[in-house]
Design a protein around this motif. Structure first.
Motif, PDB file in Angstrom:
ATOM      1  N   SER A 124       0.813  -1.224   0.000  1.00 40.53           N
ATOM      2  CA  SER A 124       0.000   0.000   0.000  1.00 40.53           C
ATOM      3  C   SER A 124       0.837   1.262   0.000  1.00 40.53           C
ATOM      4  O   SER A 124       0.369   2.332  -0.396  1.00 40.53           O
ATOM      5  CB  SER A 124      -0.937   0.002   1.217  1.00 40.53           C
ATOM      6  OG  SER A 124      -0.193  -0.026   2.423  1.00 40.53           O
ATOM      7  N   LEU A 125       2.085   1.172   0.449  1.00 37.76           N
ATOM      8  CA  LEU A 125       2.924   2.372   0.555  1.00 37.76           C
ATOM      9  C   LEU A 125       3.594   2.759  -0.751  1.00 37.76           C
ATOM     10  O   LEU A 125       4.095   3.886  -0.872  1.00 37.76           O
ATOM     11  CB  LEU A 125       4.000   2.165   1.618  1.00 37.76           C
ATOM     12  CG  LEU A 125       5.218   1.292   1.231  1.00 37.76           C
ATOM     13  CD1 LEU A 125       6.363   1.547   2.205  1.00 37.76           C
ATOM     14  CD2 LEU A 125       4.883  -0.157   1.150  1.00 37.76           C
ATOM     15  N   ASN A 128       0.616  -0.763  11.466  1.00 42.80           N
ATOM     16  CA  ASN A 128       0.314  -0.061  10.222  1.00 42.80           C
ATOM     17  C   ASN A 128      -0.212   1.337  10.515  1.00 42.80           C
ATOM     18  O   ASN A 128       0.051   2.279   9.760  1.00 42.80           O
ATOM     19  CB  ASN A 128      -0.717  -0.857   9.414  1.00 42.80           C
ATOM     20  CG  ASN A 128      -0.854  -0.352   7.999  1.00 42.80           C
ATOM     21  OD1 ASN A 128       0.097  -0.351   7.231  1.00 42.80           O
ATOM     22  ND2 ASN A 128      -2.053   0.090   7.653  1.00 42.80           N
ATOM     23  N   GLY A 180       1.640   5.090   9.392  1.00 40.55           N
ATOM     24  CA  GLY A 180       1.012   6.259   8.795  1.00 40.55           C
ATOM     25  C   GLY A 180       1.287   7.537   9.546  1.00 40.55           C
ATOM     26  O   GLY A 180       1.161   8.636   8.991  1.00 40.55           O
ATOM     27  N   PRO A 192      -1.858  -0.876  -3.170  1.00 40.24           N
ATOM     28  CA  PRO A 192      -1.309   0.334  -3.792  1.00 40.24           C
ATOM     29  C   PRO A 192      -2.388   1.278  -4.313  1.00 40.24           C
ATOM     30  O   PRO A 192      -2.188   2.500  -4.312  1.00 40.24           O
ATOM     31  CB  PRO A 192      -0.477  -0.234  -4.947  1.00 40.24           C
ATOM     32  CG  PRO A 192      -0.122  -1.611  -4.515  1.00 40.24           C
ATOM     33  CD  PRO A 192      -1.309  -2.103  -3.754  1.00 40.24           C
ATOM     34  N   GLY A 194      -3.411   3.279  -1.419  1.00 41.12           N
ATOM     35  CA  GLY A 194      -2.357   4.243  -1.137  1.00 41.12           C
ATOM     36  C   GLY A 194      -2.352   5.397  -2.122  1.00 41.12           C
ATOM     37  O   GLY A 194      -2.137   6.553  -1.741  1.00 41.12           O
ATOM     38  N   ALA A 218      -3.663   8.850  -0.169  1.00 43.84           N
ATOM     39  CA  ALA A 218      -2.526   9.618   0.320  1.00 43.84           C
ATOM     40  C   ALA A 218      -2.706  11.102  -0.016  1.00 43.84           C
ATOM     41  O   ALA A 218      -3.306  11.451  -1.027  1.00 43.84           O
ATOM     42  CB  ALA A 218      -1.235   9.085  -0.291  1.00 43.84           C
ATOM     43  N   TYR A 225      -0.094  10.878   4.987  1.00 40.91           N
ATOM     44  CA  TYR A 225      -0.098   9.481   4.532  1.00 40.91           C
ATOM     45  C   TYR A 225      -0.767   8.554   5.546  1.00 40.91           C
ATOM     46  O   TYR A 225      -0.633   7.328   5.474  1.00 40.91           O
ATOM     47  CB  TYR A 225       1.344   9.022   4.267  1.00 40.91           C
ATOM     48  CG  TYR A 225       2.103  10.036   3.449  1.00 40.91           C
ATOM     49  CD1 TYR A 225       1.828  10.212   2.097  1.00 40.91           C
ATOM     50  CD2 TYR A 225       3.046  10.880   4.038  1.00 40.91           C
ATOM     51  CE1 TYR A 225       2.483  11.168   1.345  1.00 40.91           C
ATOM     52  CE2 TYR A 225       3.716  11.837   3.296  1.00 40.91           C
ATOM     53  CZ  TYR A 225       3.428  11.983   1.955  1.00 40.91           C
ATOM     54  OH  TYR A 225       4.071  12.947   1.216  1.00 40.91           O
ATOM     55  N   PRO A 227      -4.651   6.252   4.184  1.00 44.38           N
ATOM     56  CA  PRO A 227      -4.662   4.889   3.654  1.00 44.38           C
ATOM     57  C   PRO A 227      -4.284   3.845   4.701  1.00 44.38           C
ATOM     58  O   PRO A 227      -4.847   2.746   4.730  1.00 44.38           O
ATOM     59  CB  PRO A 227      -3.638   4.932   2.509  1.00 44.38           C
ATOM     60  CG  PRO A 227      -2.808   6.127   2.773  1.00 44.38           C
ATOM     61  CD  PRO A 227      -3.698   7.107   3.451  1.00 44.38           C
ATOM     62  N   CYS A 228      -3.353   4.195   5.584  1.00 45.27           N
ATOM     63  CA  CYS A 228      -2.969   3.267   6.657  1.00 45.27           C
ATOM     64  C   CYS A 228      -4.121   3.072   7.635  1.00 45.27           C
ATOM     65  O   CYS A 228      -4.358   1.946   8.113  1.00 45.27           O
ATOM     66  CB  CYS A 228      -1.740   3.800   7.396  1.00 45.27           C
ATOM     67  SG  CYS A 228      -0.257   3.940   6.368  1.00 45.27           S
ATOM     68  N   THR A 233      -0.272  10.386  -7.413  1.00 45.65           N
ATOM     69  CA  THR A 233      -0.639   9.151  -6.720  1.00 45.65           C
ATOM     70  C   THR A 233      -2.016   8.665  -7.166  1.00 45.65           C
ATOM     71  O   THR A 233      -2.290   7.465  -7.168  1.00 45.65           O
ATOM     72  CB  THR A 233      -0.630   9.356  -5.195  1.00 45.65           C
ATOM     73  OG1 THR A 233      -1.500  10.447  -4.853  1.00 45.65           O
ATOM     74  CG2 THR A 233       0.776   9.666  -4.703  1.00 45.65           C
TER      75      THR A 233
END
Length: 469
Positions: free
Chosen positions: A55-56, A122, A126, A183, A186, A190, A211, A214-215, A315
């Motif tokens: 995801s990052l 997680n 973030g 992803p 993310g 983000a 960020y 998403p986390c 992104t």
């Protein structure tokens, strides 16, 4: 008080009243093992373990840039690779340990602990404010999250033998979808204060930690999975206060067949002498290295500026590409893959996918010559094809691994597979990020200039698929 043994004369098997494994075996004997509930448990658990993995990638470039640690713009990709590798490094160190724990205390506790680990670490990732905090949180997330190995063994134990392929296919499909949806989340979520200012105003926590969203979403999903897994059926047997695997029952059933008995004894001597299994493990590790390197490099390359050979994507753009690829994976797994494997066989199908990946990966650097809608169309087609080929290879190898060993060895086999995969995927992000950073410093080189070097790296990662069964 000694547990009461329940006998079913027609089946001639003994079941213990309070044994969770016996209850599962009874359900399998009655033909009620294949259910939407069991498949949902497997799907959710695999997604819980997979979503944080990748995801990052769409935003780690910008996260590292915000840390202000890179001396030059070209060095950002290298530092981003360290963040990506820390997760897999942690998992490499503990995968076998979590497998041993799951064999001793059950699959269910390990799966629940893994989900809780995602919730905690997680979330803190973030909220990272510097590079070392980000690396540390990813390392702890990988080392304390051991649910993926046990869930693979669980997928074979919860179903009857003729339905085990369904369980394994569910694991692979959920794994592939998670590696794409992660992803995508993310990319979409983000920096929400820039993309959705009417929902996330300046000065809010989303602005201070761009960020975190998403986390947070992935951690919330993991929390729901941890709660749901309270009702997860346990597959290990506990008789008179001690653990007893289904191997004892299976061994008794196989005892009437001398050839099968000899086969089991031979494989019990050493799993590492089982060449069909070990050869699939070797290729699986190399393909895992290639896949994680591709995911890291693709996202970093896509968001890199045009002057460095990238696509200058946002992104959101990366999220769109990956979301479309995810849809393609679901359609492919549910429709085309079973018939293709039946026609070609897993070995030949993996070889074909590996060979076709070579010209596809070589074409990526030339997409920088395109722009507008043509660029989006071409990059989406290329991404879909790449993910489908990667999923084809992974599914074929996963099936080969499980077919090469007896059921009583699949727990250890999956532990070895997870450790091998994690070790290779530890190298991938750091190596891919460093390679991309190096390639961006040699845009005018006479041999493999710029990102053409990365395209050649992708070719080296797939050559091994063609030569090993």
């Amino acid at each position: 008080m000694e547990e009461e043994k329940l006998e079913q004369p027609l089946l001639k098997k003994k079941y213990y009243e309070n044994c969770p494994g016996c209850k599962v075996d009874q359900a399998k004997e009655l033909g009620t093992d294949v259910s939407l509930r069991n498949l949902s448990f497997i799907w959710m658990a695999v997604l819980c373990g997979t979503l944080p993995l990748a995801s990052l990638f769409p935003f780690v470039y910008f996260m590292v840039e915000d840390f202000n640690i890179a001396e030059s713009e070209e060095d950002i990709s290298a530092y981003a690779g360290y963040v990506g590798s820390s997760y897999m490094f942690g998992r490499t160190l503990t995968s076998i340990l979590w497998g041993i724990i799951s064999d001793r205390y059950g699959r269910k506790p390990v799966i629940i602990v893994g989900a809780i680990t995602v919730v905690i670490f997680n979330t803190f990732f973030g909220l990272s404010t510097n590079l070392w905090m980000a690396i540390g949180m990813r390392f702890l997330l990988g080392s304390l999250n051991g649910l993926l190995g046990p869930i693979r063994a669980y997928a074979t134990e919860i179903f009857r033998e003729e339905n085990q392929a369904l369980g394994l296919s569910t694991v692979v499909a959920a794994w592939g979808v998670g590696l794409v949806i992660g992803p995508a989340l993310g990319g979409y979520l983000a920096q929400p204060e820039l993309k959705y200012p009417h929902l996330f105003p300046k000065g809010s926590i989303w602005d201070k930690f761009p960020y975190f969203l998403p986390c947070f979403v992935i951690s919330a999903f993991a929390f729901a999975v941890a709660i749901a897994c309270i009702w997860l059926p346990e597959t290990l047997h506990y008789h008179n206060g001690s653990k007893e695997s289904t191997d004892n029952v299976e061994a008794a059933e196989v005892g009437s067949s001398e050839s099968k008995k000899d086969k089991m004894i031979e494989k019990d001597e050493s799993l590492f002498l089982n060449w069909p299994f070990m050869s699939s493990i070797i290729v699986y590790g190399l393909c895992s290295l290639h896949d994680i390197t591709y995911q890291e490099v693709f996202s970093l390359w896509a968001v890199s500026p045009r002057r460095l050979g990238g696509l200058n994507f946002t992104t959101n753009d990366v999220g769109n590409v990956l979301a479309i690829s995810s849809t393609g994976i679901v359609i492919y797994q549910l429709s085309l893959y079973p018939s293709m494997q039946k026609a070609c066989g897993p070995v030949n199908l993996a070889r074909i996918a590996g060979v076709l990946s070579i010209p596809l990966l070589q074409s990526y650097p030339f997409t920088t010559l395109l722009s507008g809608s043509t660029l989006y169309l071409v990059i989406n087609i290329a991404s879909i094809l790449k993910f489908l080929m990667g999923e084809t290879i992974s599914t074929c190898l996963f099936l080969l691994q499980n077919r090469a060993v007896e059921q009583h060895q699949r727990g250890a086999a999956n532990g070895i597979a997870m450790t091998t995969m994690s070790a290779f995927k530890t190298i991938g992000p750091a190596g891919g990020g460093a390679l991309l950073a190096w390639s961006q410093k040699r845009l005018n080189a006479s041999f493999l200039p710029g990102t053409h070097t990365v395209g050649e790296r992708g070719i080296k990662g797939t050559e091994n698929v063609k030569v090993i069964d």
